[in-house]
Design a protein around this motif. Structure first.
Motif, PDB file in Angstrom:
ATOM      1  N   GLN A  13       0.795  -1.430  -0.090  1.00  0.00           N
ATOM      2  CA  GLN A  13      -0.302  -0.083  -0.248  1.00  0.00           C
ATOM      3  C   GLN A  13       0.388   0.692   0.257  1.00  0.00           C
ATOM      4  OE1 GLN A  13      -2.556  -0.572   3.365  1.00  0.00           O
ATOM      5  NE2 GLN A  13      -3.979  -1.739   1.734  1.00  0.00           N
ATOM      6  N   ALA A  14       0.580   2.398  -0.550  1.00  0.00           N
ATOM      7  CA  ALA A  14       1.304   3.751  -0.462  1.00  0.00           C
ATOM      8  C   ALA A  14       1.365   3.477   0.893  1.00  0.00           C
ATOM      9  CB  ALA A  14       0.323   4.404  -1.099  1.00  0.00           C
ATOM     10  N   SER A  84       8.297   4.652   2.032  1.00  0.00           N
ATOM     11  CA  SER A  84       7.161   5.831   1.763  1.00  0.00           C
ATOM     12  C   SER A  84       6.586   5.651   0.407  1.00  0.00           C
ATOM     13  CB  SER A  84       7.965   7.362   1.816  1.00  0.00           C
ATOM     14  OG  SER A  84       8.043   7.628   3.145  1.00  0.00           O
ATOM     15  N   LYS A  86       4.903   5.415  -3.095  1.00  0.00           N
ATOM     16  CA  LYS A  86       3.893   6.319  -3.388  1.00  0.00           C
ATOM     17  C   LYS A  86       2.942   5.394  -5.106  1.00  0.00           C
ATOM     18  CE  LYS A  86       6.227  10.723  -2.865  1.00  0.00           C
ATOM     19  NZ  LYS A  86       6.704  11.716  -3.432  1.00  0.00           N
ATOM     20  N   PRO A  87       2.245   5.098  -5.692  1.00  0.00           N
ATOM     21  CA  PRO A  87       1.747   4.972  -6.929  1.00  0.00           C
ATOM     22  C   PRO A  87       2.193   4.524  -7.749  1.00  0.00           C
ATOM     23  CG  PRO A  87      -0.074   5.139  -5.532  1.00  0.00           C
ATOM     24  CD  PRO A  87       0.664   6.254  -4.134  1.00  0.00           C
ATOM     25  N   ASP A  89       5.698   4.805  -7.495  1.00  0.00           N
ATOM     26  CA  ASP A  89       6.564   3.651  -8.079  1.00  0.00           C
ATOM     27  C   ASP A  89       6.324   2.508  -8.858  1.00  0.00           C
ATOM     28  OD1 ASP A  89       6.800   5.203  -4.546  1.00  0.00           O
ATOM     29  OD2 ASP A  89       8.994   5.828  -6.586  1.00  0.00           O
ATOM     30  N   THR A  90       5.363   1.959  -8.940  1.00  0.00           N
ATOM     31  CA  THR A  90       4.808   1.067  -9.973  1.00  0.00           C
ATOM     32  C   THR A  90       6.023   0.871 -10.906  1.00  0.00           C
ATOM     33  OG1 THR A  90       2.697   1.269  -8.406  1.00  0.00           O
ATOM     34  CG2 THR A  90       3.168  -0.141 -10.625  1.00  0.00           C
ATOM     35  N   VAL A 117       2.488  -0.666  -5.902  1.00  0.00           N
ATOM     36  CA  VAL A 117       2.110   0.615  -4.914  1.00  0.00           C
ATOM     37  C   VAL A 117       1.078   0.576  -4.784  1.00  0.00           C
ATOM     38  CG1 VAL A 117       2.223   2.554  -3.888  1.00  0.00           C
ATOM     39  CG2 VAL A 117       4.706   1.148  -4.549  1.00  0.00           C
ATOM     40  N   SER A 118      -0.447   0.319  -4.436  1.00  0.00           N
ATOM     41  CA  SER A 118      -1.592   0.830  -4.467  1.00  0.00           C
ATOM     42  C   SER A 118      -2.048   1.407  -3.542  1.00  0.00           C
ATOM     43  CB  SER A 118      -2.279  -0.738  -3.880  1.00  0.00           C
ATOM     44  OG  SER A 118      -2.495  -0.962  -2.305  1.00  0.00           O
ATOM     45  N   SER A 119      -3.087   2.758  -4.132  1.00  0.00           N
ATOM     46  CA  SER A 119      -3.310   3.759  -3.473  1.00  0.00           C
ATOM     47  C   SER A 119      -4.375   3.894  -2.548  1.00  0.00           C
ATOM     48  CB  SER A 119      -3.567   4.710  -4.810  1.00  0.00           C
ATOM     49  OG  SER A 119      -5.061   4.683  -5.165  1.00  0.00           O
TER      50      SER A 119
END
Length: 119
Positions: A13-14, A84, A86-87, A89-90, A117-119
């Motif tokens: 997760q984010a 930390s 972030k989406p 970064d996927t 990375v999910s929001s």
């Protein structure tokens, strides 16, 4: 030649964290620098972080302060600690090694590991 195998990707997760590992084998004594690249869907592969044999690290502006690259020359393995997240970064994260070959140098790539990375 140098062979690379990545591990440690996954779904997070984010705001979460992950640590990627890249184990090198073969002619590891000839490695000059190692780094991590990523490729998001529909985008070009981009440099995330790199580290020289002496330990000097460089980072993309988008990950400074959040990602840390480190290297264990004895193993030899390179790590990417990501916090930390972030989406954005996927992507698929690839390990790269530049190594001496003859009078020049060559590059080697791992198979990639997915980071989502999910929001």
């Amino acid at each position: 030649q140098v062979q690379l195998v990545e591990s440690g990707g996954g779904l997070v997760q984010a705001g979460g964290s992950l640590r990627l590992s890249c184990a090198a084998s073969g002619s590891t004594f000839s490695i000059i620098a190692m780094g991590w690249y990523r490729q998001a869907p529909g985008k070009q592969r981009e440099l995330v972080a790199a580290i020289s044999s002496g330990g000097t690290a460089n980072y993309a502006d988008s990950v400074k302060g959040r990602f840390t690259i480190s290297r264990d020359n004895a193993k030899p393995t390179v790590y990417l600690k990501m916090i930390s997240l972030k989406p954005e970064d996927t992507g698929v994260y690839y390990c790269n090694a530049d190594y001496r070959w003859g009078l020049g140098s060559m590059g080697s790539w791992g198979q990639g590991t997915q980071v989502t990375v999910s929001s």
